[in-house]
Design a protein around this motif. Sequence first.
Motif, short mmCIF file in Angstrom:
data_model
loop_
_atom_site.label_atom_id
_atom_site.label_comp_id
_atom_site.label_asym_id
_atom_site.label_seq_id
_atom_site.Cartn_x
_atom_site.Cartn_y
_atom_site.Cartn_z
N UNK A 126 -8.41 -2.59 -21.32
CA UNK A 126 -8.14 -3.86 -20.65
C UNK A 126 -9.42 -4.42 -20.02
N UNK A 127 -10.18 -3.56 -19.35
CA UNK A 127 -11.45 -4.01 -18.79
C UNK A 127 -12.45 -4.40 -19.85
N UNK A 128 -12.49 -3.64 -20.96
CA UNK A 128 -13.43 -3.96 -22.03
C UNK A 128 -13.07 -5.28 -22.70
N UNK A 129 -11.78 -5.53 -22.92
CA UNK A 129 -11.36 -6.78 -23.54
C UNK A 129 -11.70 -7.97 -22.66
N UNK A 130 -11.47 -7.84 -21.36
CA UNK A 130 -11.82 -8.93 -20.44
C UNK A 130 -13.34 -9.15 -20.41
#
Length: 562
Positions: free
Chosen positions: A475-479
Motif C-alpha cells: 500500500x505504501x509502495x503503490x502510493x
Amino acid sequence: MAARQHPLVRSSAHKLDVPLWLGALAWLAVVGMGLASLAALLSRVTLGDVAALWRDPYLMGVVRFTLTQAMLSTLMSVALALPVAIALARRPRFPGRRLLVRTMELSLVIPTLIALFGLVAVHGRQGWAAPLWQALTGGSAGYLYGLSGIVLAHVFYNLPLSARLLLQALERQPEANWRLAAQLGLTRRAIWRALEWPVIRRVLPRLAALVFTLCFTSFAIVMTLGGGPRATTLEVALYQALKFEGDLAQAALLALVQLTICLSLWALALRHGGATQLIAASARRMPLGRWWRRDALGITRYLDALWLAGLALLLLPPLVAVVVAGLGGLPDLVSSGSSLWPATALSLSMATGAGVGALLVALTLLAGSAQLHRRERSGAAALMEGGGQLILVIPALVLGTGLFLLLRPSLGGGWQGYALVVLVNACMALPFAMQVLRGALFDAPVAQRRLADQLGIHGIARWRWLVWPRLRRPLGLALAYAMTLSLGDFSVIALFGSPSRPTLPMLLYQQLGGYRWQGAAATALVLLVVVVAVFALLERLSRRLPRYRQSRYWPTGARRHA
C-alpha cells in the motif's frame, strides 16, 4: 457436523466486503472517461481531415519521425538491456550491485526534466563530456540535440527499466534449474537456449510494447531536445495545435492517430507475449547456489564488467550532476524569494490528490475483481481489472485532449484546470498502483484462503487477519509510485496549468527555457529531493503501520476449529 464459527467471524461476515456495484461503478467511471474522451475526439474529425493528413507533408513527416525515433529508441533500449540483465543475473554479488539495481528501479519515477537537466549538464555543449568529445572528434558536442539526443534520453530512461524487468524474470528461474545446469556442465550457448531465452521470449513482446509506448508518447524529452520542426513528434504537434494554434480538429486527428498506433501495438503484444510486470520488485538477496555458474568464468567476467560499467556511466553521472549543480545554485535561489516553495507546495498537494485517488480506485477495482473470481466469473473479473490498464493504450495527453474537448464549454481556468490535471494524473498512476497491489490481494497462500472460506471469515475479520498483513507494505509502495509519477508530470500540466502558478516541473522548464541555469539547477535538486523523500517517507510509514502478530491472525475459536 459443520464447525461453529467464531462470534467475531460471524458478526463481521459480509458486512465490510467492498460491494460489487462499487467496483462496477469505478470501472464505469474509468472506462467511461476514456470512451467519452475518444468520442469527443471522433466528433471533431471528418473523413476529409483524415485524407488531408496523408496529403500534408508536415504532418506526415511528424508521423514518420515519431515512428522512427520510437523504433530506434526501443531497439537500442531492449537490445542493450539483454546483456546487462544477463550480466547482473550471472553476478549476484559485487561491490556496488545494490546501488546499481536501486538506481535502475528509480528510472520509472525520476521526473523527465530532472533526467534532461542531468543529461544537458553531462552531454551538452558545455557539459562534462564536451572536452572528451572534442578531443575524439575535433568538433563541438552537439549530439544531444535532434534525433541522436532524443534516442540517448530515451535509452537513459528505458534501458535500466528494461534490464530490471528482464533481470526480475531471470531471477524467477527455480534454483533447481541452475543446479542441474551446473551438474550437467552446460555451455554458455546451452544455458542461453535452455534457461535464459525461454524466459526472455515470454517477456519480450510486452516489454517492447511498453518501451515503444513510452518513447512514442514522449513529450518533455522531445520538447527540450528536439531542436526544431524537423524533430517533432505527434505528442508535441498535438500540444502545439491545441495550445498555440487553437486547431481543435488537427489536435483531435493527431490524438486519434497516436491512439490507433498504440492500440494496434498493444493488441499485437497481448496476443504474442506473456505477462510482464510494470513494476520491478525490490532487489532481493540471491541464493548462494547462483554463484556456481560455468558460464560466469573466463572471458565472460570481463564482458560482464564492461556491460555493467557502461550502465553505471550512463546512469550515475547525470544524477550526480543534478546534485552538484543544485547545491551550487540553491543559496541564490532561496535568498531571491522565488516561486520555488509555492511550486513545491502545489506539486505536493496535487500529487497527494492524484495518489490517493489512484489508490482508492485501484483497491476498488481489485476488490471487485476478487469477488468476481470467487463467484467463478473469470471473464468479468479480467474485464474489470483490465479497465484500470486503460492508460497504457490511451496516452495521458490524448486523454487530456479528449476531456478538454468534452468539458471545453464549461471548463474555466484556475482550480478547474488543476483538478483536471489531478484526474488525468490519477489515471496515469492507476495501472502501476494496481500492479503493486494485485499480488498482495490475490497471491495469498492457497491454504490460508481455503481455510478462511471454510470458516466463513469475511469482512473486517478477513481484512484484519488475511489481507492487511500482506497489503501493508504494498500500500505504501503503490502510493509512493502514484505520487512520484504525478510529481514528475509535465505533459498534462503544460496543457492545462497556468504559467503564473507553476508546479515544480513547469517551473524547471521555464527556467531552462529562459537560460536561468542556477535557478534550474536548484529546482531540479529540490524536485529530486522531494521525489526521494516521498518514497523514503512512505516506505518508512508502511513499515511502522500496526502489524498484527501471528497469534492474532486467527481468533482462538477459529484456530481451535481449524
